[in-house]
Design a protein around this motif. Structure first.
Motif, PDB file in Angstrom:
ATOM      1  N   LYS A 109      -9.485   5.410   2.148  1.00 29.53           N
ATOM      2  CA  LYS A 109      -9.011   5.026   0.812  1.00 29.53           C
ATOM      3  C   LYS A 109      -7.596   4.496   0.909  1.00 29.53           C
ATOM      4  O   LYS A 109      -6.777   5.014   1.670  1.00 29.53           O
ATOM      5  CB  LYS A 109      -9.024   6.234  -0.131  1.00 29.53           C
ATOM      6  CG  LYS A 109      -8.450   5.952  -1.509  1.00 29.53           C
ATOM      7  CD  LYS A 109      -8.422   7.221  -2.347  1.00 29.53           C
ATOM      8  CE  LYS A 109      -7.801   6.975  -3.707  1.00 29.53           C
ATOM      9  NZ  LYS A 109      -7.758   8.212  -4.536  1.00 29.53           N
ATOM     10  N   ALA A 110      -7.318   3.467   0.139  1.00 33.13           N
ATOM     11  CA  ALA A 110      -5.960   2.939   0.033  1.00 33.13           C
ATOM     12  C   ALA A 110      -5.611   2.800  -1.442  1.00 33.13           C
ATOM     13  O   ALA A 110      -6.460   2.463  -2.258  1.00 33.13           O
ATOM     14  CB  ALA A 110      -5.837   1.586   0.733  1.00 33.13           C
ATOM     15  N   VAL A 111      -4.358   3.076  -1.755  1.00 33.47           N
ATOM     16  CA  VAL A 111      -3.857   2.920  -3.115  1.00 33.47           C
ATOM     17  C   VAL A 111      -2.683   1.966  -3.047  1.00 33.47           C
ATOM     18  O   VAL A 111      -1.698   2.224  -2.343  1.00 33.47           O
ATOM     19  CB  VAL A 111      -3.401   4.263  -3.711  1.00 33.47           C
ATOM     20  CG1 VAL A 111      -2.891   4.048  -5.134  1.00 33.47           C
ATOM     21  CG2 VAL A 111      -4.535   5.272  -3.690  1.00 33.47           C
ATOM     22  N   GLY A 112      -2.788   0.848  -3.747  1.00 29.97           N
ATOM     23  CA  GLY A 112      -1.730  -0.131  -3.629  1.00 29.97           C
ATOM     24  C   GLY A 112      -1.612  -1.070  -4.801  1.00 29.97           C
ATOM     25  O   GLY A 112      -2.417  -1.031  -5.747  1.00 29.97           O
ATOM     26  N   GLY A 135      -4.137  12.642   4.056  1.00 26.12           N
ATOM     27  CA  GLY A 135      -3.546  11.489   3.417  1.00 26.12           C
ATOM     28  C   GLY A 135      -2.128  11.288   3.905  1.00 26.12           C
ATOM     29  O   GLY A 135      -1.486  12.210   4.414  1.00 26.12           O
ATOM     30  N   ILE A 136      -1.633  10.058   3.725  1.00 24.53           N
ATOM     31  CA  ILE A 136      -0.279   9.740   4.167  1.00 24.53           C
ATOM     32  C   ILE A 136       0.304   8.667   3.267  1.00 24.53           C
ATOM     33  O   ILE A 136      -0.365   7.695   2.909  1.00 24.53           O
ATOM     34  CB  ILE A 136      -0.278   9.292   5.653  1.00 24.53           C
ATOM     35  CG1 ILE A 136       1.146   9.075   6.150  1.00 24.53           C
ATOM     36  CG2 ILE A 136      -1.142   8.059   5.869  1.00 24.53           C
ATOM     37  CD1 ILE A 136       1.233   8.910   7.663  1.00 24.53           C
ATOM     38  N   THR A 137       1.556   8.854   2.883  1.00 25.24           N
ATOM     39  CA  THR A 137       2.235   7.858   2.052  1.00 25.24           C
ATOM     40  C   THR A 137       2.914   6.813   2.933  1.00 25.24           C
ATOM     41  O   THR A 137       3.013   6.986   4.157  1.00 25.24           O
ATOM     42  CB  THR A 137       3.281   8.524   1.165  1.00 25.24           C
ATOM     43  OG1 THR A 137       4.349   9.013   2.011  1.00 25.24           O
ATOM     44  CG2 THR A 137       2.699   9.683   0.375  1.00 25.24           C
ATOM     45  N   SER A 138       3.422   5.771   2.302  1.00 25.05           N
ATOM     46  CA  SER A 138       4.121   4.739   3.055  1.00 25.05           C
ATOM     47  C   SER A 138       5.378   5.286   3.716  1.00 25.05           C
ATOM     48  O   SER A 138       5.839   4.748   4.722  1.00 25.05           O
ATOM     49  CB  SER A 138       4.472   3.560   2.147  1.00 25.05           C
ATOM     50  OG  SER A 138       5.252   4.014   1.061  1.00 25.05           O
ATOM     51  N   GLY A 139       5.922   6.347   3.164  1.00 25.73           N
ATOM     52  CA  GLY A 139       7.111   6.966   3.741  1.00 25.73           C
ATOM     53  C   GLY A 139       6.817   7.970   4.836  1.00 25.73           C
ATOM     54  O   GLY A 139       7.730   8.516   5.450  1.00 25.73           O
ATOM     55  N   GLY A 140       5.520   8.238   5.061  1.00 30.38           N
ATOM     56  CA  GLY A 140       5.144   9.125   6.152  1.00 30.38           C
ATOM     57  C   GLY A 140       4.840  10.555   5.750  1.00 30.38           C
ATOM     58  O   GLY A 140       4.545  11.393   6.618  1.00 30.38           O
ATOM     59  N   THR A 141       4.885  10.861   4.468  1.00 28.17           N
ATOM     60  CA  THR A 141       4.531  12.208   4.029  1.00 28.17           C
ATOM     61  C   THR A 141       3.032  12.396   4.149  1.00 28.17           C
ATOM     62  O   THR A 141       2.255  11.559   3.689  1.00 28.17           O
ATOM     63  CB  THR A 141       4.958  12.438   2.578  1.00 28.17           C
ATOM     64  OG1 THR A 141       6.380  12.262   2.484  1.00 28.17           O
ATOM     65  CG2 THR A 141       4.606  13.840   2.125  1.00 28.17           C
ATOM     66  N   THR A 142       2.635  13.502   4.750  1.00 29.07           N
ATOM     67  CA  THR A 142       1.214  13.751   5.005  1.00 29.07           C
ATOM     68  C   THR A 142       0.729  15.002   4.282  1.00 29.07           C
ATOM     69  O   THR A 142       1.509  15.894   3.934  1.00 29.07           O
ATOM     70  CB  THR A 142       0.945  13.930   6.508  1.00 29.07           C
ATOM     71  OG1 THR A 142       1.717  15.040   6.995  1.00 29.07           O
ATOM     72  CG2 THR A 142       1.327  12.683   7.285  1.00 29.07           C
ATOM     73  N   ILE A 176       0.854  -1.187   0.000  1.00 28.81           N
ATOM     74  CA  ILE A 176       0.000   0.000   0.000  1.00 28.81           C
ATOM     75  C   ILE A 176       0.887   1.233   0.000  1.00 28.81           C
ATOM     76  O   ILE A 176       1.714   1.402   0.896  1.00 28.81           O
ATOM     77  CB  ILE A 176      -0.934   0.030   1.213  1.00 28.81           C
ATOM     78  CG1 ILE A 176      -1.858  -1.190   1.191  1.00 28.81           C
ATOM     79  CG2 ILE A 176      -1.762   1.310   1.219  1.00 28.81           C
ATOM     80  CD1 ILE A 176      -2.759  -1.288   2.404  1.00 28.81           C
ATOM     81  N   ASN A 177       0.737   2.063  -0.991  1.00 33.27           N
ATOM     82  CA  ASN A 177       1.533   3.281  -1.069  1.00 33.27           C
ATOM     83  C   ASN A 177       0.875   4.402  -0.284  1.00 33.27           C
ATOM     84  O   ASN A 177       1.462   4.988   0.617  1.00 33.27           O
ATOM     85  CB  ASN A 177       1.712   3.708  -2.527  1.00 33.27           C
ATOM     86  CG  ASN A 177       2.493   5.006  -2.648  1.00 33.27           C
ATOM     87  OD1 ASN A 177       3.279   5.359  -1.767  1.00 33.27           O
ATOM     88  ND2 ASN A 177       2.279   5.722  -3.720  1.00 33.27           N
ATOM     89  N   TYR A 178      -0.367   4.647  -0.607  1.00 31.06           N
ATOM     90  CA  TYR A 178      -1.045   5.812  -0.037  1.00 31.06           C
ATOM     91  C   TYR A 178      -2.290   5.368   0.709  1.00 31.06           C
ATOM     92  O   TYR A 178      -3.006   4.463   0.278  1.00 31.06           O
ATOM     93  CB  TYR A 178      -1.435   6.755  -1.171  1.00 31.06           C
ATOM     94  CG  TYR A 178      -2.275   7.938  -0.765  1.00 31.06           C
ATOM     95  CD1 TYR A 178      -3.653   7.871  -0.798  1.00 31.06           C
ATOM     96  CD2 TYR A 178      -1.683   9.137  -0.363  1.00 31.06           C
ATOM     97  CE1 TYR A 178      -4.433   8.955  -0.442  1.00 31.06           C
ATOM     98  CE2 TYR A 178      -2.451  10.224  -0.010  1.00 31.06           C
ATOM     99  CZ  TYR A 178      -3.822  10.133  -0.047  1.00 31.06           C
ATOM    100  OH  TYR A 178      -4.577  11.212   0.318  1.00 31.06           O
ATOM    101  N   MET A 179      -2.547   6.005   1.856  1.00 26.60           N
ATOM    102  CA  MET A 179      -3.805   5.799   2.569  1.00 26.60           C
ATOM    103  C   MET A 179      -4.339   7.171   2.957  1.00 26.60           C
ATOM    104  O   MET A 179      -3.568   8.083   3.298  1.00 26.60           O
ATOM    105  CB  MET A 179      -3.619   4.932   3.812  1.00 26.60           C
ATOM    106  CG  MET A 179      -3.117   3.533   3.510  1.00 26.60           C
ATOM    107  SD  MET A 179      -3.137   2.417   4.926  1.00 26.60           S
ATOM    108  CE  MET A 179      -4.867   1.914   4.930  1.00 26.60           C
TER     109      MET A 179
END
Length: 122
Positions: A96-99, A50-57, A31-34
């Motif tokens: 929402k999740a993008v993966g 929103g938040i990416t897998s790397g923690g960017t919000t 999952i990349n983005y949630m």
């Protein structure tokens, strides 16, 4: 099949707090983005945070400083801590999740939860 299950909604007085959770499960490789979106009656769905897998919000301007999004990558779970709630925050909150579905394909797909009602009384 991928399922997103939200929890934590409810009724709260203005100024109160709620914490939403959304757990993703099923056939998903990564999952990349949630993110959290919301839709109030008669209004369009809007991004809350929103938040990416790397923690960017990223946050909607209307919730900055009041809401905090976080995630546990190991559990494929995203959280939304909502403080200083206002009546205008009343809406159905949807996760929402993008993966990716597999390790051999870079295609990403959008997945949506069913939503959880948040009601803030004045």
């Amino acid at each position: 099949q991928v399922q997103l299950v939200e929890s934590g909604g409810g009724l709260v007085q203005a100024g109160g707090s709620l914490r939403l959770s959304c757990a993703a499960s099923g056939s998903i490789f990564s999952i990349n983005y949630m993110g959290w979106y919301r839709q109030a009656p008669g209004k369009q769905r809007e991004l809350v945070a929103g938040i990416t897998s790397g923690g960017t919000t990223n946050y909607a301007y209307s919730v900055k400083g009041r809401f905090t999004i976080s995630r546990d990558n190991a559990k494929n779970t995203v959280y939304l801590q909502m403080n200083s709630l206002k009546p205008e925050d009343t809406a159905v909150y949807v996760c929402k999740a993008v993966g990716r579905r597999s390790s051999w394909s870079l295609l990403e797909y959008d997945y949506w939860g069913q939503g959880t009602q948040v009601t803030v009384s004045s």
